[in-house]
Design an enzyme around this catalytic site. Structure first.
Site, mmCIF file in Angstrom:
data_model
loop_
_atom_site.group_PDB
_atom_site.id
_atom_site.type_symbol
_atom_site.label_atom_id
_atom_site.label_comp_id
_atom_site.label_asym_id
_atom_site.label_seq_id
_atom_site.Cartn_x
_atom_site.Cartn_y
_atom_site.Cartn_z
ATOM 1 N N GLU A 43 0.860 -1.186 0.000
ATOM 2 C CA GLU A 43 0.000 0.000 0.000
ATOM 3 C C GLU A 43 0.893 1.232 0.000
ATOM 4 O O GLU A 43 1.690 1.439 0.922
ATOM 5 C CB GLU A 43 -0.956 0.042 1.196
ATOM 6 C CG GLU A 43 -1.858 1.271 1.132
ATOM 7 C CD GLU A 43 -3.064 1.228 2.059
ATOM 8 O OE1 GLU A 43 -3.654 2.310 2.306
ATOM 9 O OE2 GLU A 43 -3.427 0.133 2.541
ATOM 10 N N ASP A 81 9.965 7.803 1.010
ATOM 11 C CA ASP A 81 9.480 7.826 -0.365
ATOM 12 C C ASP A 81 9.554 6.423 -0.971
ATOM 13 O O ASP A 81 10.624 5.803 -1.002
ATOM 14 C CB ASP A 81 10.360 8.802 -1.156
ATOM 15 C CG ASP A 81 9.841 9.098 -2.549
ATOM 16 O OD1 ASP A 81 9.178 8.236 -3.140
ATOM 17 O OD2 ASP A 81 10.121 10.209 -3.040
ATOM 18 N N ASP A 121 -2.278 12.325 -3.778
ATOM 19 C CA ASP A 121 -2.375 13.761 -4.002
ATOM 20 C C ASP A 121 -2.619 14.001 -5.489
ATOM 21 O O ASP A 121 -1.826 13.571 -6.336
ATOM 22 C CB ASP A 121 -1.077 14.443 -3.567
ATOM 23 C CG ASP A 121 -1.232 15.950 -3.432
ATOM 24 O OD1 ASP A 121 -1.974 16.539 -4.254
ATOM 25 O OD2 ASP A 121 -0.622 16.535 -2.530
#
Length: 252
Positions: A66, A135, A157
């Site tokens: 995920e 990241d 986003d």
């Protein structure tokens, strides 16, 4: 929260990241979890990372990723419902990582009396979650080919302004990596509530030859999958009049 899509120009150069890494002050109990429990469930990017070695339970036979798990509610519920699956959750937002640790252990703000004890998983919860708190693109190179049965990208986003389009996670470079990581027949699930990102996903995925859209009718993408766990962000979006969509793409 998912990273932007700017890619490094060299292998040893970190990609640029746009977005928050920390929000409101993290309270004592969750800070304790970040310091004392996160190291137990954190994975590190190392050459030739072998997923079975990240988990101690022999019954784990499947693996899922995920990307940007937010407050961790979806991942925590999903992992509890699938004890035979090892989940790698990736999130740079420290507050979200702390919340997932709270869900995993049951330790909440106000449990100050438990902070001196050894922290373990909440009773009844399977040890099948590992966390990477940076990241995800920094993890890609360590992961072997065809290692995941499913990859979740939920409410990334949208970067709705045209000038920020190259920051969107769904892009050819990242899709190449996701295709490499998914097993043949594996599923990439993308959820979004933003109209710009809906169109972007449909357009970008239609141009990708590694995936096929599984939808047969509009209900297949307008309604959540049968095994879906509603997220806090999703409830907020619906309350504000934004209807989420749920795209599923199969690795060819």
């Amino acid at each position: 929260m998912t990273p932007d899509s700017n890619n490094p120009t060299a292998q040893d150069e970190k990609p640029k990241f746009f977005g928050r890494r920390k929000g409101r002050t993290i309270r004592k109990a969750k800070s304790f979890l970040l310091d004392n429990f996160l190291p137990k469930v954190r994975i590190e990017p190392t050459a030739g990372l072998f997923l079975p070695s990240c988990f101690t339970r022999p019954e784990i036979r499947r693996y899922a990723l995920e990307i940007g798990f937010g407050d961790g509610a979806h991942l925590a519920a999903l992992a509890q419902s699938r004890p035979d699956t090892g989940f790698i959750g990736v999130e740079v937002y420290k507050n979200g990582v702390a919340n997932l640790l709270s869900l995993m252990t049951g330790l909440k703000d106000g449990d100050a009396e438990n902070l001196s004890q050894e922290i373990v998983l909440e009773k009844g919860r399977t040890d099948n979650i590992r966390i990477y708190d940076d990241d995800v693109r920094l993890l890609f190179a360590s992961l072997p080919d065809a290692c995941f049965d499913k990859i979740y990208l939920l409410f990334p986003d949208p970067w709705p302004k045209k000038k920020h389009a190259d920051r969107r996670f769904v892009n050819p470079h990242n899709l190449t990596e996701l295709a490499r990581l998914l097993k043949k027949g594996g599923i990439l699930q993308i959820a979004t509530d933003h109209p710009v990102y809906k169109s972007w996903v449909l357009h970008t995925m239609a141009q990708n030859k590694d995936f096929i859209w599984t939808a047969k009718c509009s209900d297949d993408w307008r309604n959540p999958p049968a095994d879906w766990f509603e997220t806090k962000y999703q409830r907020k979006a619906v309350k504000e009049g934004r209807r989420p969509v749920f795209f599923e793409y199969q690795r060819i």
